[in-house]
Design an enzyme around this catalytic site. Structure first.
Site, PDB file in Angstrom:
ATOM      1  N   SER A 112      75.535  27.821 -46.831  1.00 46.40           N
ATOM      2  CA  SER A 112      75.972  28.738 -45.787  1.00 46.40           C
ATOM      3  C   SER A 112      76.461  30.075 -46.359  1.00 46.40           C
ATOM      4  O   SER A 112      75.733  30.741 -47.106  1.00 46.40           O
ATOM      5  CB  SER A 112      77.047  28.059 -44.928  1.00 46.40           C
ATOM      6  N   ASP A 242      77.046  11.928 -33.883  1.00 45.26           N
ATOM      7  CA  ASP A 242      77.699  12.992 -34.646  1.00 45.26           C
ATOM      8  C   ASP A 242      78.167  14.092 -33.686  1.00 45.26           C
ATOM      9  O   ASP A 242      77.342  14.793 -33.092  1.00 45.26           O
ATOM     10  CB  ASP A 242      76.716  13.576 -35.666  1.00 45.26           C
ATOM     11  N   ASP A 263      68.938  25.990 -37.632  1.00 41.22           N
ATOM     12  CA  ASP A 263      69.576  24.710 -37.964  1.00 41.22           C
ATOM     13  C   ASP A 263      70.820  24.454 -37.132  1.00 41.22           C
ATOM     14  O   ASP A 263      71.664  23.636 -37.484  1.00 41.22           O
ATOM     15  CB  ASP A 263      69.902  24.643 -39.455  1.00 41.22           C
ATOM     16  N   HIS A 285      72.861  22.303 -39.833  1.00 45.54           N
ATOM     17  CA  HIS A 285      73.714  23.025 -40.777  1.00 45.54           C
ATOM     18  C   HIS A 285      74.759  22.112 -41.409  1.00 45.54           C
ATOM     19  O   HIS A 285      75.082  22.248 -42.600  1.00 45.54           O
ATOM     20  CB  HIS A 285      74.400  24.187 -40.049  1.00 45.54           C
ATOM     21  N   ASP A 287      74.446  18.693 -41.568  1.00 48.59           N
ATOM     22  CA  ASP A 287      73.754  17.655 -42.324  1.00 48.59           C
ATOM     23  C   ASP A 287      73.539  18.068 -43.777  1.00 48.59           C
ATOM     24  O   ASP A 287      73.546  17.222 -44.681  1.00 48.59           O
ATOM     25  CB  ASP A 287      72.372  17.368 -41.716  1.00 48.59           C
TER      26      ASP A 287
END
Length: 318
Positions: A112, A242, A263, A285, A287
């Protein structure tokens, strides 16, 4: 039913000649599989931390790399700050790692906002860096930041309120993680750095290894002695259980235009840097760093991706 010996031997031969077989042997782990020449430093994104209450930002990844011979450090830069600010913090930490290990350089693997943070370090201190690998990297900003910027104009009341909240949150976060900067967290600064306009300005200053086209898929593999790789994915809702997935589906559906691959947080076009490895994993993102607590879909476990990349670095002499 009997098993013929030639067939069994053929199956075992096939097993040990595959990529995964080098990381797993019938008689135990290959302890040198991830043993790179230079230490690996993992660099987190927004609200970065090394670990909080025993939970790693790169959940389970560092320990798995160590199991296969890697020397790994989990950096701890500011949770909410600019790429350059975080980059200067990272330089200090790298110098400390090098002093402890006696190594000359490090391999940076960044998620990121960690990607532009690491790119900054490689640009201004290439002597410290052997490689930069961008994992779901924020290399061209995100429309999510553009939307938030539109809702909280620069200099407005909303921005001031956000900075006040960020200051309190950031101080608590830095205290919990042992971070380096409890007193100077800024939502407006990280927001400005994450907009497409803010990242475009950053890329003009530090263009190393970035594809020249807006959605180019590869850039220079080696710049100033630093080698660059990237991988990414376009999953969003990958696991029903999740909660991060549900949040991303709800929020990003409102932000990303139809047809734009992403993502859940970042556009696919912004994930490319240097030599592409693969960018179509069904990972979102979160994961990419195995959150929340390793919950994800049926795609390859990211631990395997990091471990295989360490072996790639090893084979490249890094």
């Amino acid at each position: 039913m009997s098993i013929r010996l030639p067939g069994l031997l053929a199956a075992l031969t096939l097993l040990v000649t595959t990529t995964q077989a080098h990381a797993w042997w019938p008689f135990g782990k290959d302890k040198s599989y991830a043993d790179t020449r230079y230490p690996i430093v993992l660099v987190g994104g927004i609200i970065a931390f090394d670990d909080i209450l025993g939970v790693d930002y790169f959940y389970g990844i560092a320990d798995n790399l160590r199991d296969y011979g890697a020397q790994v450090y989990e950096s701890n830069v500011s949770a909410l700050q600019s790429n350059e600010y975080r980059g200067e913090e990272l330089i200090v930490q790298i110098e400390n790692y090098l002093a402890v290990t006696g190594a000359d350089k490090v391999n940076l693997i960044a998620h990121s906002q960690g990607a532009p943070t690491s790119r900054y370090v490689a640009a201004v201190r290439p002597d410290l860096v052997a490689s930069v690998t961008s994992v779901h990297g924020e290399n061209r900003g995100t429309v999510l930041a553009d939307v938030i910027r539109g809702l909280t104009p620069e200099g407005g009341i909303g921005e001031g309120l956000a900075d006040s909240i960020a200051g309190a949150f950031g101080a608590l976060w830095e205290f919990a993680s042992g971070g380096p900067n409890p007193d100077n967290q800024s939502a407006s600064t990280v927001l400005a750095a994450s907009t497409t306009e803010g990242m475009a300005a950053f890329n003009q200053r530090y263009p190393q290894a970035l594809p020249t086209d807006a959605c180019g898929t590869s850039g220079q593999h080696s710049v100033n002695g630093v080698r660059y790789w990237s991988w990414g994915g376009t999953g969003v809702h990958t696991n029903l259980f999740d909660p991060f997935d549900s949040i991303m589906v709800t929020v990003t559906r409102l932000a990303f235009p139809s047809g734009v691959k992403h993502d859940g947080i970042l556009p696919l076009c912004g994930m490319y840097l240097g030599k592409p490895i693969r960018h179509d994993y069904r990972h979102n993102h979160a994961d990419a760093i195995r959150h929340l607590f390793g919950l994800m879909g049926w795609e390859t476990d990211p631990k395997t991706l990091y471990r295989n990349h360490a072996n790639r670095l090893r084979n490249a002499g890094l």
